[in-house]
Design an enzyme around this catalytic site. Structure first.
Site, PDB file in Angstrom:
ATOM      1  CG  ASN A 288      -3.250   2.505  -1.114  1.00 49.23           C
ATOM      2  OD1 ASN A 288      -2.327   2.061  -1.226  1.00 49.23           O
ATOM      3  ND2 ASN A 288      -3.936   3.686  -1.278  1.00 49.23           N
TER       4      ASN A 288
ATOM      5  CB  THR B  94      -1.062   0.027   1.195  1.00 49.19           C
ATOM      6  OG1 THR B  94      -0.082   0.343   2.500  1.00 49.19           O
ATOM      7  CG2 THR B  94      -1.873  -1.385   1.358  1.00 49.19           C
ATOM      8  CB  CYS B  95       0.117   4.679  -1.338  1.00 51.25           C
ATOM      9  SG  CYS B  95       0.094   3.970  -2.901  1.00 51.25           S
ATOM     10  CG  ASP B  96       0.054   4.263   6.033  1.00 52.02           C
ATOM     11  OD1 ASP B  96       1.285   4.548   6.463  1.00 52.02           O
ATOM     12  OD2 ASP B  96      -0.968   4.989   6.204  1.00 52.02           O
ATOM     13  CB  SER B  97       5.719   5.735   4.870  1.00 54.74           C
ATOM     14  OG  SER B  97       4.908   6.635   5.800  1.00 54.74           O
TER      15      SER B  97
END
Ligand SMILES: *Cc1c(COP(=O)(O)O)cnc(C)c1O
Length: 377
Positions: free
Chosen positions: A367, A324-327
């Site tokens: 996402n 996913t695009c969460d760090s």
């Protein structure tokens, strides 16, 4: 991995990550608990894995159920458990949910303060309550902090208050922390429980039950003691603190009941580096991460065994991350994970011992990734 899971996965094309749960393993675990603690009733902690087929199997085997919400109570009822086999074990309940539970026939409730006792007295008069005491959780890989329970001295007042309000002061509960690798950790909590029993007996209130909670571990990377070690450590601690007047006991295993029954199959989406430097870390991105069901990798607490078809070739340290695009979606970085140097994009990997606390933690569509699919075989 069991042969049944292996055969099932061999016959299935990989589309997205999936969890496969083998009911034979759940049955073996249930029987092992029943054998290790023969005089103790099992209340399976539904939150660990609430799949209907898992609940049905356990209900058929005679298990009772520890629930945390009205939805979990209904799941246990639908699986075939009668209301007298269900405990509402969450110490934080809305009054209207207690009323609903009562209407469904539930008669056993956890409390850790007078305020919660008063809610129960209002909407479930005459019900049985047990007071949860704090445990420090040391020795546990997934400790439960101070959110639940009160100090033993306060539990005495809480139970006395319940008695005064017409409830049945039924007993004491605690949880020594999840993935508890030290069977000796039940001893201190049982000393407190016995103190509460004796103090209340002197005040004319006879408690009946000690809820020994969950905490029984599943095998990840490190060795764990067998369930019989927990059985004998608990039995010895009960004898030491209660002498010949042993209370009725229950356990609430979650992880220990279903953890090793499940395996997640996942795909390597990307392998890359952040620079050309020779010693730069290798990043491996899977199609599952923290939001897809591996939430217990938070703070790198739970380290799952990961198997690949290339095991046996040289292993290199990798940062392992989700898609996913969460760090925050990084599984292991502070303590890198060793994976085969020959691992390639598109390879499938097996994440073992993922039967507990995975599906229920997976996000609905962060996402656009669908929630973790479960197949029970
Ligand atoms: C989560 C929970 C359990 C199960 O704990 P495990 O460590 O998975 O065995 C048992 N009892 C209560 C009250 C819980 O909240």
């Amino acid at each position: 991995m069991t042969e049944r899971i292996q055969n099932f996965l061999a016959s299935r094309r990989h589309d997205g990550p999936c969890l496969v749960v083998d009911l034979d393993v759940v049955r073996e675990n249930y029987n092992a608990f029943a054998k290790a603690l023969p005089d103790t009733r099992v209340f399976y902690a539904v939150k660990a894995n609430p799949e209907p087929k898992v609940l049905k199997l356990l209900a058929d085997l005679g298990s009772c159920f520890d629930t945390a919400s009205v939805v979990e109570i209904k799941l246990a009822l639908e699986a075939g458990a009668t209301a007298d086999r269900i405990s509402f074990g969450n110490t934080i309940k809305k009054e209207r949910d207690i009323a609903t539970a009562r209407a469904l026939g539930v008669d056993l409730y956890a409390v850790d303060c007078k305020e919660e006792v008063e809610k129960i007295a209002r909407v479930a008069p005459g019900a049985r309550v047990f007071a949860r005491i704090l445990c420090d959780g040391s020795g546990a890989e997934w400790p439960l902090s101070r959110k639940f329970g009160c100090v033993p001295e306060m539990a005495i007042d809480v139970l006395e208050h319940a008695h005064r309000l017409g409830l049945v002061a039924h007993g004491v509960s605690f949880h020594v922390g999840s993935q508890q690798r030290d069977p000796a950790m039940w001893d201190g909590a049982l000393a407190s429980a016995a103190m509460i029993f004796h103090t209340l007996a002197d005040r004319g209130i006879q408690l009946a039950m000690v809820n020994l909670g969950g905490g029984f571990p599943t095998r990840y990377l490190k060795e764990i003691p067998g369930v019989e070690s927990y059985g004998s450590a608990i039995f010895n601690a009960l004898r030491k603190h209660f002498g010949n007047q042993l209370p009725e006991t229950i356990i609430e295993p979650g992880r220990g009941m279903v953890g090793n029954a499940g395996i997640i199959r996942s795909e390597v989406v990307l392998i890359s580096k952040k620079s050309d430097a020779e010693d730069d870390a290798r990043w491996v991105y899977l199609d599952i991460g923290k939001f897809g069901g591996l939430a217990e990798t938070m703070d790198e607490a739970i380290r799952y065994p990961i198997k690949t078809a290339r095991d046996g070739s040289a292993m290199v340290p990798c940062v392992l991350a989700g898609p996913t695009c969460d760090s925050a979606d990084v599984l292991y970085e502070k303590d890198p994970y060793f994976l085969p140097v020959s691992l390639e994009i598109g390879d499938l990997v097996l994440i073992e011992a993922t039967g507990a606390y995975t599906t229920t933690y997976s996000a609905v569509a962060f996402n656009g990734f669908p929630p973790l699919e479960t197949i029970v075989i």
